[in-house]
Design a protein around this motif. Structure first.
Motif, PDB file in Angstrom:
ATOM      1  N   ASN A  95      11.153  -1.195 121.714  1.00  0.00           N
ATOM      2  CA  ASN A  95       9.964  -1.782 122.601  1.00  0.00           C
ATOM      3  C   ASN A  95       8.650  -0.887 122.855  1.00  0.00           C
ATOM      4  N   LEU A  96       7.421  -0.700 121.997  1.00  0.00           N
ATOM      5  CA  LEU A  96       6.357   0.042 122.723  1.00  0.00           C
ATOM      6  C   LEU A  96       5.213  -0.835 122.505  1.00  0.00           C
ATOM      7  N   LYS A  97       6.035  -1.860 123.877  1.00  0.00           N
ATOM      8  CA  LYS A  97       4.080  -2.795 124.041  1.00  0.00           C
ATOM      9  C   LYS A  97       3.561  -1.526 124.908  1.00  0.00           C
ATOM     10  N   SER A  98       2.276  -1.863 124.495  1.00  0.00           N
ATOM     11  CA  SER A  98       0.784  -0.618 125.479  1.00  0.00           C
ATOM     12  C   SER A  98       0.742   0.751 124.823  1.00  0.00           C
ATOM     13  N   ALA A  99       1.881   0.752 124.457  1.00  0.00           N
ATOM     14  CA  ALA A  99       1.848   2.880 123.964  1.00  0.00           C
ATOM     15  C   ALA A  99       0.233   2.802 123.041  1.00  0.00           C
ATOM     16  N   ARG A 100      -0.161   4.073 123.003  1.00  0.00           N
ATOM     17  CA  ARG A 100      -0.862   4.991 122.890  1.00  0.00           C
ATOM     18  C   ARG A 100      -0.861   5.862 121.395  1.00  0.00           C
ATOM     19  N   LEU A 101      -0.981   5.503 120.474  1.00  0.00           N
ATOM     20  CA  LEU A 101      -0.363   5.766 119.501  1.00  0.00           C
ATOM     21  C   LEU A 101      -1.424   5.937 118.329  1.00  0.00           C
ATOM     22  N   THR A 102      -3.358   6.081 118.489  1.00  0.00           N
ATOM     23  CA  THR A 102      -4.247   6.828 118.583  1.00  0.00           C
ATOM     24  C   THR A 102      -3.748   7.802 117.555  1.00  0.00           C
ATOM     25  N   GLY A 103      -4.333   7.843 116.331  1.00  0.00           N
ATOM     26  CA  GLY A 103      -3.998   8.782 115.464  1.00  0.00           C
ATOM     27  C   GLY A 103      -2.704   9.493 115.211  1.00  0.00           C
ATOM     28  N   ALA A 104      -1.621   8.670 115.649  1.00  0.00           N
ATOM     29  CA  ALA A 104      -0.402   9.642 115.288  1.00  0.00           C
ATOM     30  C   ALA A 104       0.157   9.465 113.562  1.00  0.00           C
ATOM     31  N   ASP A 105       0.890  10.155 113.151  1.00  0.00           N
ATOM     32  CA  ASP A 105       1.663  10.383 111.976  1.00  0.00           C
ATOM     33  C   ASP A 105       2.297   9.091 111.593  1.00  0.00           C
ATOM     34  N   LEU A 106       2.338   7.755 111.054  1.00  0.00           N
ATOM     35  CA  LEU A 106       4.110   7.784 111.074  1.00  0.00           C
ATOM     36  C   LEU A 106       4.385   6.651 109.521  1.00  0.00           C
ATOM     37  N   THR A 107       3.782   7.891 108.853  1.00  0.00           N
ATOM     38  CA  THR A 107       4.026   8.392 107.536  1.00  0.00           C
ATOM     39  C   THR A 107       6.183   7.955 107.631  1.00  0.00           C
ATOM     40  N   ASP A 108       6.363   6.711 106.767  1.00  0.00           N
ATOM     41  CA  ASP A 108       8.045   6.806 106.399  1.00  0.00           C
ATOM     42  C   ASP A 108       8.540   6.162 107.451  1.00  0.00           C
ATOM     43  N   ALA A 109       7.948   5.995 108.606  1.00  0.00           N
ATOM     44  CA  ALA A 109       8.405   4.895 109.720  1.00  0.00           C
ATOM     45  C   ALA A 109       9.118   3.918 109.313  1.00  0.00           C
ATOM     46  N   ASP A 110      10.342   3.645 110.638  1.00  0.00           N
ATOM     47  CA  ASP A 110      10.644   2.643 110.445  1.00  0.00           C
ATOM     48  C   ASP A 110      10.490   1.539 111.644  1.00  0.00           C
ATOM     49  N   LEU A 111      10.002   0.853 111.409  1.00  0.00           N
ATOM     50  CA  LEU A 111       8.897   0.313 113.081  1.00  0.00           C
ATOM     51  C   LEU A 111       9.509  -1.738 112.748  1.00  0.00           C
ATOM     52  N   THR A 112      10.546  -2.196 112.332  1.00  0.00           N
ATOM     53  CA  THR A 112      10.596  -3.200 111.754  1.00  0.00           C
ATOM     54  C   THR A 112      11.250  -3.576 113.197  1.00  0.00           C
ATOM     55  N   ASP A 162       2.505   7.270 126.036  1.00  0.00           N
ATOM     56  CA  ASP A 162       1.539   8.273 125.353  1.00  0.00           C
ATOM     57  C   ASP A 162       2.011   9.089 124.165  1.00  0.00           C
ATOM     58  N   LEU A 163       1.732   8.396 122.802  1.00  0.00           N
ATOM     59  CA  LEU A 163       1.819   9.480 121.679  1.00  0.00           C
ATOM     60  C   LEU A 163       0.856   9.773 121.069  1.00  0.00           C
ATOM     61  N   GLU A 164      -0.175   9.646 121.346  1.00  0.00           N
ATOM     62  CA  GLU A 164      -1.741  10.223 120.703  1.00  0.00           C
ATOM     63  C   GLU A 164      -1.395  10.976 119.596  1.00  0.00           C
ATOM     64  N   GLY A 165      -1.876  10.735 118.690  1.00  0.00           N
ATOM     65  CA  GLY A 165      -1.876  12.228 118.286  1.00  0.00           C
ATOM     66  C   GLY A 165      -0.437  12.537 117.284  1.00  0.00           C
ATOM     67  N   PHE A 166       0.710  12.247 118.094  1.00  0.00           N
ATOM     68  CA  PHE A 166       1.935  13.037 117.254  1.00  0.00           C
ATOM     69  C   PHE A 166       2.407  12.622 116.248  1.00  0.00           C
ATOM     70  N   ASN A 167       3.027  13.647 115.790  1.00  0.00           N
ATOM     71  CA  ASN A 167       3.251  13.980 114.174  1.00  0.00           C
ATOM     72  C   ASN A 167       4.982  13.010 114.296  1.00  0.00           C
TER      73      ASN A 167
END
Length: 172
Positions: free
Chosen positions: A49-66, A34-39
């Motif tokens: 590995n973020l398989k099945s992660a809840r990132l609903t509404g999360a702020d991943l601006t400038d993130a590296d998810l390569t 659960d990472l929902e809504g986190f900055n």
């Protein structure tokens, strides 16, 4: 082999200033990630590995998810501006209503993913089999270019491209 931590531990470390979580395997805490809504602006989750992660509404601006594994992840309404999802696995992911403006989406696997009503930068050499872009803010011609594999894909205008189509829209 990477390292493991719960989502709760990741958020605590992030809040204390750590940004480099490259290669981490986020393990379910209480049955889910659960990472929902986190900055999480500027976070490095390269190869994570973020398989099945809840990132609903999360702020991943400038993130590296390569190269991140985001299969079955929920990224609905996530803010993923000026980030990198290069070579990420988004199979079965829900990216509906997310803002992917200026985000690198080269070489992603978006098979069976939903990008409904999302703002999407152009994709290059992406797998878009059974993907759904209905209502997305992206030019349909942009999906059918740049070496993308289009197959049974719902375009932003609701039309379905049966395919397979590659590259500049010509089937091979």
């Amino acid at each position: 082999m990477g390292w493991e931590m719960t989502a709760e531990e990741l958020v605590i470390r992030y809040d204390y200033g750590q940004r480099n979580f490259a290669g981490v395997e986020v393990i379910p805490d209480h049955g889910f990630i659960d990472l929902e809504g986190f900055n999480l602006q500027g976070i490095n989750l390269r190869g994570s590995n973020l398989k099945s992660a809840r990132l609903t509404g999360a702020d991943l601006t400038d993130a590296d998810l390569t190269g991140a594994i985001l299969t079955s992840a929920d990224l609905e309404r996530a803010i993923i501006i000026n980030a990198s999802l290069h070579s990420a696995n988004l199979r079965w992911a829900n990216v509906s209503k997310a803002n992917l403006t200026r985000t690198c989406l080269h070489h992603i696997n978006a098979a069976d993913a939903s990008f409904c009503e999302a703002r999407v930068s152009y994709l290059e050499r992406a797998i878009l089999a059974n993907a759904n872009f209905r209502g997305a803010a992206i030019d349909n011609s942009g999906l059918c270019r740049f070496g993308n594999l289009i197959w049974n894909t719902t375009m932003s205008d609701g039309t379905i491209v049966i395919g397979p189509q590659y590259g500049d829209g010509e089937g091979r």
